[in-house]
Scaffold this motif. Structure first.
Motif, PDB file in Angstrom:
ATOM      1  N   PHE A  83      -3.364  -0.264  -2.142  1.00 61.41           N
ATOM      2  CA  PHE A  83      -4.234   0.854  -1.748  1.00 61.41           C
ATOM      3  C   PHE A  83      -3.483   2.184  -1.900  1.00 61.41           C
ATOM      4  O   PHE A  83      -2.338   2.307  -1.492  1.00 61.41           O
ATOM      5  N   HIS A  84      -4.191   3.167  -2.514  1.00 66.07           N
ATOM      6  CA  HIS A  84      -3.653   4.530  -2.629  1.00 66.07           C
ATOM      7  C   HIS A  84      -4.579   5.556  -1.979  1.00 66.07           C
ATOM      8  O   HIS A  84      -4.111   6.569  -1.479  1.00 66.07           O
ATOM      9  N   ASP A  85      -5.901   5.319  -2.077  1.00 67.63           N
ATOM     10  CA  ASP A  85      -6.835   6.419  -1.859  1.00 67.63           C
ATOM     11  C   ASP A  85      -8.191   5.892  -1.400  1.00 67.63           C
ATOM     12  O   ASP A  85      -8.795   5.086  -2.102  1.00 67.63           O
ATOM     13  N   CYS A 143       0.840  -1.212   0.000  1.00 71.58           N
ATOM     14  CA  CYS A 143       0.000   0.000   0.000  1.00 71.58           C
ATOM     15  C   CYS A 143       0.871   1.257   0.000  1.00 71.58           C
ATOM     16  O   CYS A 143       2.081   1.175   0.206  1.00 71.58           O
ATOM     17  N   HIS A 144       0.243   2.378  -0.271  1.00 70.18           N
ATOM     18  CA  HIS A 144       0.980   3.634  -0.457  1.00 70.18           C
ATOM     19  C   HIS A 144       0.480   4.741   0.464  1.00 70.18           C
ATOM     20  O   HIS A 144      -0.715   4.860   0.716  1.00 70.18           O
ATOM     21  N   SER A 145       1.423   5.564   0.903  1.00 62.24           N
ATOM     22  CA  SER A 145       1.079   6.742   1.716  1.00 62.24           C
ATOM     23  C   SER A 145       1.324   8.001   0.884  1.00 62.24           C
ATOM     24  O   SER A 145       1.800   7.935  -0.254  1.00 62.24           O
ATOM     25  N   SER A 148       4.574   8.997  -1.170  1.00 64.26           N
ATOM     26  CA  SER A 148       4.676   8.840  -2.633  1.00 64.26           C
ATOM     27  C   SER A 148       3.319   9.225  -3.206  1.00 64.26           C
ATOM     28  O   SER A 148       2.826  10.317  -2.891  1.00 64.26           O
ATOM     29  N   ASP A 149       2.676   8.360  -4.012  1.00 60.63           N
ATOM     30  CA  ASP A 149       1.454   8.834  -4.680  1.00 60.63           C
ATOM     31  C   ASP A 149       0.157   8.412  -3.991  1.00 60.63           C
ATOM     32  O   ASP A 149      -0.915   8.525  -4.574  1.00 60.63           O
ATOM     33  N   GLY A 150       0.256   7.936  -2.736  1.00 67.96           N
ATOM     34  CA  GLY A 150      -0.971   7.698  -1.965  1.00 67.96           C
ATOM     35  C   GLY A 150      -1.549   9.026  -1.498  1.00 67.96           C
ATOM     36  O   GLY A 150      -0.869  10.057  -1.538  1.00 67.96           O
ATOM     37  N   ASP A 153       5.844   2.361  -0.350  1.00 71.15           N
ATOM     38  CA  ASP A 153       5.783   3.538  -1.222  1.00 71.15           C
ATOM     39  C   ASP A 153       6.729   3.404  -2.408  1.00 71.15           C
ATOM     40  O   ASP A 153       7.727   2.681  -2.349  1.00 71.15           O
ATOM     41  N   HIS A 154       6.406   4.136  -3.475  1.00 71.15           N
ATOM     42  CA  HIS A 154       7.246   4.093  -4.682  1.00 71.15           C
ATOM     43  C   HIS A 154       8.616   4.717  -4.394  1.00 71.15           C
ATOM     44  O   HIS A 154       8.706   5.902  -4.067  1.00 71.15           O
ATOM     45  N   ASP A 155       9.654   3.917  -4.507  1.00 69.65           N
ATOM     46  CA  ASP A 155      11.035   4.403  -4.394  1.00 69.65           C
ATOM     47  C   ASP A 155      11.275   5.248  -3.144  1.00 69.65           C
ATOM     48  O   ASP A 155      12.045   6.220  -3.167  1.00 69.65           O
TER      49      ASP A 155
HETATM   50 MN    MN Z   1       1.107   4.333  -7.386  1.00 68.72          MN
END
Ligand code: MN
Ligand code: AMP
Ligand code: MN
Ligand code: MN
Length: 289
Positions: free
Chosen positions: A243-245, A7-9, A12-14, A37-39
């Motif tokens: 999950f992003h959003d 999942c993302h926060s 990055s792009d979350g 998170d991305h990178d």
């Molecule tokens: Mn993404």
């Protein structure tokens, strides 16, 4: 017990903070949550402050394999590993350069202000999703999907080719940081069955440990095909929502198809690195919803 390992926060792009992700995961009954998170890796989590669930430090690295753009997730990575951070800092710089080049092209088309608008976000790792949001806010596109189609996709008006690291360097950096390297959402790459099989073989040859086989919207037959490939190549299986959003309906933390009961023995929580960290995660459910 229930694991969501992708999942993302908003680093990055979350869309959401770490606190929000922890709260939502807890509300959805998730016991093991990996933030990938991305990178970007978060600093070591203060696990005493987070008592409701086990937070796992992860990362999702964008990389190149024979001109195919792949995402490799690292689980249980040491965020203080110098080799990993060297790679991530370089990837973040390339992301920034790419977005700056898009800003230039958008300005030429009479849509200025992208980079300036991004400085207001908490994101350390910039992505085209941020550009899509900017285009929607600026009234240049009706939806994020349309922004990708009209502006940001390969044929888009402000497309700029990415400069990602190689698959091998992504896997090596995750291993240097004591992590488990897994191929994210293998069914989402533009590959037919034969080429997908070659990719899994190439991933294994690069030292990869596992592949995701349980994520939102995956077709049952793709899931079965991936489990069979994992078996053939002695890879573990992972599961995650991506999950992003909370505003997006297609996924939520902890909501995705389960790893099939017949494949549970291959689940990534049986990987020696996981067992070293947590012991045998007895009773970790294969059911995720
Ligand atoms: Mn993404
Ligand atoms: P980047 O890493 O900068 O190339 O941006 C890729 C990110 O944009 C992905 O991680 C997704 O979150 C998002 N994304 C990619 N394609 C689309 C699309 N067609 N519609 C919406 N979001 C997308
Ligand atoms: Mn991805
Ligand atoms: Mn992701």
């Amino acid at each position: 017990m229930k694991a969501d390992l992708h999942c993302h926060s908003h680093l990055s792009d979350g869309k959401h903070s770490l606190e929000f992700l922890v709260q939502r995961a807890t509300a959805n009954g998730v016991t093991h949550l990996a933030i990938t998170d991305h990178d970007y890796t978060h600093p070591t989590f203060d696990t005493e402050a987070i008592q409701a669930l086990t937070l796992i430090n992860g990362v999702e690295i964008s990389c190149d394999w024979h001109n195919l753009e792949l995402h490799v997730v690292g689980l249980l990575v040491d965020p203080e590993c110098a080799a990993l951070q060297r790679l991530l800092v370089s990837q973040q710089a390339k992301r920034r350069e790419r977005i700056a080049a898009m800003d230039e092209l958008l300005s030429q088309r009479g849509i200025p202000g992208l980079m300036r608008s991004l400085t207001e976000l908490p994101a350390v790792s910039l992505s085209r999703s941020h550009v899509a949001d900017f285009l929607v806010a600026a009234g240049a596109s009706k939806t994020r999907q349309k922004a990708f189609k009209q502006f940001l996709g390969k044929q888009g008006k402000v497309a700029v080719a990415p400069q990602w690291c190689s698959l091998q360097s992504a896997v090596d950096a995750i291993h240097a940081a004591s992590g488990i390297a897994l191929l994210a959402h293998p069914g989402r790459y533009p590959l037919n069955r034969r080429r997908l099989s070659l990719l899994i073989e190439g991933f294994k040859a690069s030292g990869g440990d596992a592949i995701e086989c349980a994520y939102p919207n995956i077709a049952a037959e793709t899931q079965q095909a991936l489990a069979a490939l994992a078996r053939d190549h002695q890879l573990y299986l992972s599961a995650g929502s991506d999950f992003h959003d909370a505003g997006a309906r297609w996924t939520d933390i902890g909501k995705f198809p389960s790893i099939a009961a017949a494949d549970e023995a291959l689940a990534v929580w049986h990987h020696p690195r996981w067992v070293r960290e947590f012991g045998q995660t007895a009773g970790l459910s294969v059911r995720s919803d």
